[in-house]
Scaffold this active site. Structure first.
Site, PDB file in Angstrom:
ATOM      1  N   ASP A 269      -2.906  -9.430   8.568  1.00 36.70           N
ATOM      2  CA  ASP A 269      -1.677  -9.276   9.348  1.00 36.70           C
ATOM      3  C   ASP A 269      -1.628  -7.913  10.038  1.00 36.70           C
ATOM      4  OD1 ASP A 269      -1.463  -8.064   6.873  1.00 36.70           O
ATOM      5  OD2 ASP A 269       0.618  -8.628   6.518  1.00 36.70           O
TER       6      ASP A 269
ATOM      7  N   SER B  15      10.066 -12.446  -6.834  1.00 34.93           N
ATOM      8  CA  SER B  15      11.268 -12.125  -7.620  1.00 34.93           C
ATOM      9  C   SER B  15      12.484 -12.828  -7.028  1.00 34.93           C
ATOM     10  CB  SER B  15      11.503 -10.610  -7.638  1.00 34.93           C
ATOM     11  OG  SER B  15      12.068 -10.185  -6.412  1.00 34.93           O
TER      12      SER B  15
ATOM     13  N   CYS C 147       0.829  -1.191   0.000  1.00 30.71           N
ATOM     14  CA  CYS C 147       0.000   0.000   0.000  1.00 30.71           C
ATOM     15  C   CYS C 147       0.872   1.252   0.000  1.00 30.71           C
ATOM     16  CB  CYS C 147      -0.895   0.011   1.239  1.00 30.71           C
ATOM     17  SG  CYS C 147      -1.787  -1.533   1.523  1.00 30.71           S
TER      18      CYS C 147
ATOM     19  N   ASN D 204       2.230  -0.570   5.456  1.00 33.29           N
ATOM     20  CA  ASN D 204       2.538  -0.936   4.073  1.00 33.29           C
ATOM     21  C   ASN D 204       3.420  -2.169   4.089  1.00 33.29           C
ATOM     22  OD1 ASN D 204       3.271  -1.026   1.333  1.00 33.29           O
ATOM     23  ND2 ASN D 204       4.914   0.458   1.631  1.00 33.29           N
TER      24      ASN D 204
ATOM     25  N   LEU E  42      -3.874  -1.594  -1.370  1.00 36.11           N
ATOM     26  CA  LEU E  42      -3.858  -2.646  -2.380  1.00 36.11           C
ATOM     27  C   LEU E  42      -4.196  -3.928  -1.631  1.00 36.11           C
ATOM     28  CD1 LEU E  42      -3.297  -3.698  -5.242  1.00 36.11           C
ATOM     29  CD2 LEU E  42      -0.889  -3.934  -4.587  1.00 36.11           C
TER      30      LEU E  42
END
Length: 616
Positions: free
Chosen positions: A99, A363, A2, A74, A50
């Site tokens: 969370d 990633s 976020c 975030n 998000l």
């Protein structure tokens, strides 16, 4: 994943909305804000969400727990379920499956030591009404950003600098930051492009006392650069242990209430992550790679080979020239302050198209730093033999090489004049040729030098640690965060789990680099599931063909953007020396594309942000 925001300054509701809208791309699912008033304090918390875990509006932020704990957060805490089980046994109640709520309860139970319990990537701030303070932290490796403004009385923070910048009338552009940017290609923590705004350093926590205005920071984690906890087991023991740790970190990062995929370049690190994802997931893994049409830049065929072996649902994204140019034009809108890693453009293209199918992507970032994977590490070690020779002897050799026509020999000539291998590596990371930077500031003066200049480890380990604290944090993590969040995509990096970093840091050098094999132990874990022959090729980078573009397709653009008048408006440069270097690039005598890209980005930022600000 976020964007967070908060302030004790008096902004009206529309101004708060403006600040949140500026970075709404970080969290387009819900924009929320809340005003709190206690005694003489006006407090605002804001959040762009998000939605990744617990998509229900009950987990929207700002979030309140037990009436007096307010949070904006975030990132992700991957071990939140285990923490939650412990807290439930201690009597804590939960109304969500997020969370975020667990983080609040952990703060109540463990106080400021709660960060020691979190495995994840995060930047958060808690407003504790009873104690009248802000408490916050940034994750250990700096995967999530945190900017703040503190004037001794008031405090403002955000995920990106532009949210603080809006409606703020007492900012000045930092000439020192520009000088450092020209050397590093980014602005090292804790500096920012504005003198009055700083970055919270990775692995640090802070408190802001609302009654006194006092702001304090403290480190809660660091790498073992003093070599106090060396690994004692055998190579086979280490390989087995690393395999187990990696499976746990990958599995934890596959958990989400939205679709998840994997970035797959075809290199060792991303292939290892993809391999373990396929082994731990109950559903078919989606993988994504970029295809370049330029000769020498396209590595997509190797990613396809790995995907075919793992039987993933593979997606190849073609790097389109026009699309790349469009992203260059909008670059500073997403990166907020000057940042010149050219691989940010293909990273943005990858994120843009990956988001069409998934909301989370794993990633392979972090493998090169922790497991000695960059070619420059080997070159640094080979070159260190020259520094056993007296400086007077090296200067004679340097004078001879200086006469050579090839620019690479001229670079070696400059390197031979340095005091020792530490100074050479530092210059390699900040530019061997910095004579065009016109500044009184020593751009090598950073706190992180302590990880390079000491005698507790060998050269390989020192430069590996130094890169973890500088290049990885200042560059790679910034690049990935902004590139993915520009398109509302969450990136997760299993190899940047602090347990992986700590474990790699403890291993003997020969476990990581042996008989010319870099990332030895990581490769051996990978070869248990993916054939070795797929990776028998030179290591490739991830960048755009800017060198050719700047001489051909974009030559007119470069010469118009960096004409004489424009160069004179750029601080901290010697205009004549820059002009000469641009000419060298255009006539093919020296590849100067990093400098050209560096200046193009800086000029774009100054054009869009420099008006109305003085430079000090």
């Amino acid at each position: 994943m976020c964007g967070i925001y908060g302030t004790t300054l008096n902004y009206n509701e529309q101004q708060v909305k403006d600040k949140l809208k500026r970075t709404a791309f970080r969290g387009p699912d819900k924009m929320g804000w809340q005003f709190y008033k206690h005694e003489n304090h006006n407090i605002t918390f804001g959040h762009n969400r998000l939605s990744i875990i617990d998509l229900d509006p009950r987990s929207d932020q700002p979030f309140t727990y037990y009436d007096h704990i307010h949070i904006v957060f975030n990132g992700e805490v991957y071990n939140f379920k285990a923490i939650k089980e412990t807290l439930v046994k201690k009597g804590y109640k939960f109304t969500t499956t997020s969370d975020t709520e667990v983080l609040c309860a952990a703060y109540l139970e463990y106080g400021q030591d709660c960060v020691d319990h979190f495995d994840g990537m995060f930047a958060f701030v808690i407003y504790d009404e009873k104690k009248q303070l802000f408490f916050g932290a940034r994750d250990r490796l700096g995967k999530k950003p945190f900017y703040y403004y503190h004037n001794g009385k008031n405090f403002e923070f955000a995920s990106q600098i532009s949210s603080i910048q809006m409606h703020m009338d007492d900012l000045t552009i930092s000439e020192k930051a520009i000088a450092y940017y020209l050397a590093w290609g980014n602005i090292p923590d804790p500096q920012s492009i504005f003198n009055e705004i700083k970055k919270l350093k990775a692995g640090h926590k802070f408190t802001f006392d609302l009654n006194t205005g006092k702001f304090e920071t403290e480190a809660y984690w660091d790498i073992d650069y003093k070599n106090e906890r060396p690994y004692q087991g055998s190579y086979e023991d280490a390989k087995k242990e690393l395999d187990g740790i990696l499976r746990e970190t990958v599995s934890a990062r596959l958990f989400a209430d939205v679709p998840v995929g994997v970035f797959l370049s075809g290199g060792v690190d991303s292939s290892l992550v993809a391999s373990m994802a396929t082994q731990t997931s109950s559903t078919k893994i989606k993988t994504f790679s970029v295809k370049f049409n330029e000769k020498g830049f396209d590595e997509s065929k190797y990613a396809q080979q790995v995907a075919d072996h793992l039987q993933t649902d593979h997606n190849v994204i073609e790097c389109n020239y026009d699309e790349g140019i469009d992203l260059i034009q909008d670059f500073c809108h997403y990166y907020d302050e000057p940042f010149s890693d050219s691989s940010a453009i293909p990273s943005m293209l990858l994120a843009k198209h990956t988001k069409k199918q998934v909301t989370v992507a794993l990633s392979g970032d972090g493998g090169d730093e922790s497991f000695i994977g960059y070619h420059r590490y080997n070159w640094a070690k080979k070159g260190s033999i020259f520094y056993k020779l007296p400086l007077s002897v090296r200067k004679v050799g340097a004078s001879i090489l200086e006469l050579a026509p090839h620019y690479k020999l001229k670079v070696i000539s400059k390197a031979l004049r340095y005091k020792d291998e530490n100074e050479v590596y530092l210059s390699a990371m900040t530019g061997v040729d910095k004579s065009y930077i016109n500044t009184p500031y020593d751009t090598n003066d950073i706190d992180e030098l302590k990880y390079l200049v000491h005698e507790n480890k060998n050269l390989y380990e020192r430069i590996s640690d130094f890169d973890t604290k500088t290049y990885l944090n200042f560059d790679i993590n910034t690049k990935v965060d902004r590139a993915t969040m520009a398109f509302s995509l969450e990136a997760r990096a299993p190899l940047l789990d602090h347990r992986v970093v700590d474990f790699a840091n403890s291993l003997p050098t020969e476990f990581k680099f042996h008989n010319g094999v870099m990332k030895r132990i990581l490769k051996d874990v990978l070869y248990e599931s993916v054939p070795k022959h797929i990776f028998d090729r030179p290591k490739a980078g991830f960048t755009m063909p800017f060198s050719r573009w700047f001489k051909e397709d974009l030559k007119d653009y470069v010469l118009s953007e960096l004409d004489d008048k424009s160069l004179k408006d750029i601080p901290c440069i010697d205009v004549e020396k820059v002009q000469f270097r641009i000419k060298q690039h255009m006539d093919g005598t020296w590849d100067r594309y990093p400098l050209i890209w560096n200046l193009l980005v800086l000029k774009q930022w100054l054009n869009n942000n420099g008006k109305g600000y003085s430079i000090k």
